[in-house]
Design a protein around this motif. Sequence first.
Motif, PDB file in Angstrom:
ATOM      1  N   MET A   1       9.179  64.629 -21.465  1.00  0.00           N
ATOM      2  CA  MET A   1      10.115  64.341 -22.553  1.00  0.00           C
ATOM      3  C   MET A   1      10.244  63.047 -22.829  1.00  0.00           C
ATOM      4  O   MET A   1      11.230  62.388 -23.134  1.00  0.00           O
ATOM      5  N   ALA A   2       9.050  61.691 -22.462  1.00  0.00           N
ATOM      6  CA  ALA A   2       9.319  60.552 -22.711  1.00  0.00           C
ATOM      7  C   ALA A   2       9.102  60.211 -24.102  1.00  0.00           C
ATOM      8  O   ALA A   2       9.497  58.910 -24.539  1.00  0.00           O
TER       9      ALA A   2
ATOM     10  N   GLY B   1      13.695  59.657 -20.393  1.00  0.00           N
ATOM     11  CA  GLY B   1      12.675  60.743 -20.197  1.00  0.00           C
ATOM     12  C   GLY B   1      11.957  60.408 -18.925  1.00  0.00           C
ATOM     13  O   GLY B   1      11.502  61.287 -18.347  1.00  0.00           O
ATOM     14  N   VAL B   2      11.365  59.207 -18.831  1.00  0.00           N
ATOM     15  CA  VAL B   2      10.578  58.648 -17.528  1.00  0.00           C
ATOM     16  C   VAL B   2      11.495  58.705 -16.320  1.00  0.00           C
ATOM     17  O   VAL B   2      11.036  59.507 -15.322  1.00  0.00           O
ATOM     18  N   ILE B   3      12.797  58.298 -16.263  1.00  0.00           N
ATOM     19  CA  ILE B   3      13.519  58.455 -15.058  1.00  0.00           C
ATOM     20  C   ILE B   3      13.977  59.883 -14.666  1.00  0.00           C
ATOM     21  O   ILE B   3      13.779  60.434 -13.661  1.00  0.00           O
ATOM     22  N   ILE B   4      14.321  60.763 -15.827  1.00  0.00           N
ATOM     23  CA  ILE B   4      14.411  62.312 -15.498  1.00  0.00           C
ATOM     24  C   ILE B   4      13.401  62.761 -15.105  1.00  0.00           C
ATOM     25  O   ILE B   4      13.355  63.678 -13.954  1.00  0.00           O
ATOM     26  N   GLY B   5      12.116  62.479 -15.487  1.00  0.00           N
ATOM     27  CA  GLY B   5      10.827  63.043 -15.152  1.00  0.00           C
ATOM     28  C   GLY B   5      10.254  62.727 -13.542  1.00  0.00           C
ATOM     29  O   GLY B   5      10.198  63.487 -12.879  1.00  0.00           O
ATOM     30  N   VAL B   6      10.648  61.616 -13.313  1.00  0.00           N
ATOM     31  CA  VAL B   6      10.394  61.166 -11.957  1.00  0.00           C
ATOM     32  C   VAL B   6      11.226  61.927 -11.068  1.00  0.00           C
ATOM     33  O   VAL B   6      10.844  62.543  -9.732  1.00  0.00           O
ATOM     34  N   VAL B   7      12.365  61.719 -11.172  1.00  0.00           N
ATOM     35  CA  VAL B   7      13.480  62.183 -10.402  1.00  0.00           C
ATOM     36  C   VAL B   7      13.438  63.876 -10.364  1.00  0.00           C
ATOM     37  O   VAL B   7      13.265  64.446  -9.226  1.00  0.00           O
TER      38      VAL B   7
END
Length: 500
Positions: free
Chosen positions: A449-450, A476-482
């Motif tokens: 969802m970036a 989006g990137v932070i939530i995706g990685v975590v």
Amino acid sequence: MDKSKLVKLVFVLILTLTAWFVPAETFGIPNLTVIEQRVIAIFLFAASMWILEVFPIWTTSVFVIVLMLLTVSDSSLMFLRPEGLTELLAAKKNGIIDEAGLSKLAELQGYYGTAISYKSIMATWADPIIMLFLGGFCLAIAATRCNLDINLARVLLKPFGTRSEIVLFGFMIVTAVFSMFMSNTATAAMMLTIIAPVLKMLPSEGKGRIALALAIPVAANVGGIGTPIGTPPNAIALKYMTDSGICDQIGFGQWMLVMVPFVIILLVFAWFLLLTFFPFKAKHVNITLEGEFKKDSQSIIVYSTFAVTVILWLLDSVSGLNSNVVAMIPIAVFCISGIIGKEELKSINWDVLWLVSGGFALGVGLQGSGLAKHLVETIPFSDWSPMMVLVGSGIVCYLMSTFMSHTASSALLVPILAAVAKGMGDNLASFGGITTMLIGVAISSSLAMALPISTPPNALAHATGYTKQSDMMKIGVIIGVVGIALGYVILIFSRQMGLL
């Protein structure tokens, strides 16, 4: 155009033209066709233009659609097609081609590749998801006309008091719960309609508006992971595991037992993240939403249609109507009753529809040309260690889902990865086996969802005008990685404990 944008544009053009004209061997993909190479160049153009925002992002989508029609479709410019290909295809269609012609045709197609149907590219503008958007926009317009949005906001906000942080978390919880049982896009459309008056009342100098606007797509995307029916990738993974006899069937409650805690943890993290990057200026959101439900005939039509639409979205498995079809109901009712006229239709966010259709067109290009499958098959999953296969498959799915349909990327990856996992046998068993592999792909796709084009809820949130693409990318990137890391940890632990 200012100097910085001009520099960005030059960079994008150099990158695109380089990808277009370099020898195919440069990409390291065996048997890369001309069409596939052009799709790579268009993909790089679109991605860099969306990220750098040289022009408004919806204009890039429009240009991508036109560029694909002119260069990679079966109705592309004649000088871009191999000499004789059109004639040989016509001869084959009419049944007047000889063996020599068939051999020549096969040779040309092997080099040139599969041209994408121009109808499929143009059909992205009338994709069922576009109709879902239109239905959501019409609901929002009608709700505003009779103050339904303000009244619903008042009812839903009441249990969460006035503390800004709690109000934010309240909206995330409500959105996530809805998205577990109905379309993520339909949920986002409904919740953004309800939240619209709240956004307008927040002070413009604070960042609370950004937090609230981003909270809806984040919660909708994450919430869909909570149930097997919450989002299509979940169903794809489960169906493939069940139909193939790869592992024991996972029940609805069994799925929720593992995934709902995962959703809650990720929602709390996302809530903390939003408050960190976009803090509210005031500790309390003192929102006064006065008024009462109107009782005139048009308002009753709006209330009834809104209720019926939401109920049908929730009970699609009972009614047999999917969310896209249901979205046509408010459009028809409001137009025929005069609640929405031609002036109201002009106020629809048509730029958002172009933005989404451009993303769909890119997905059609990746799939229709065979490039997506070609890329996945090129990745040497079988040579990787078990942990690398798990993490690598999640990252590949996440990257693909950022630029194309989550459902399409899952449908493409699941059967390939199932075969890879099955071939690895006991080497993958300690990490949860095929179950971890396939459910991990479903989770990874939902967490992509970036960008505004990554998922329809993102595009709807972007349409509010309160969020920038850079804000969405950062969250989006932070939530995706975590989320991907946490997802695999929970999946491996759950398999070891026998919960899945």
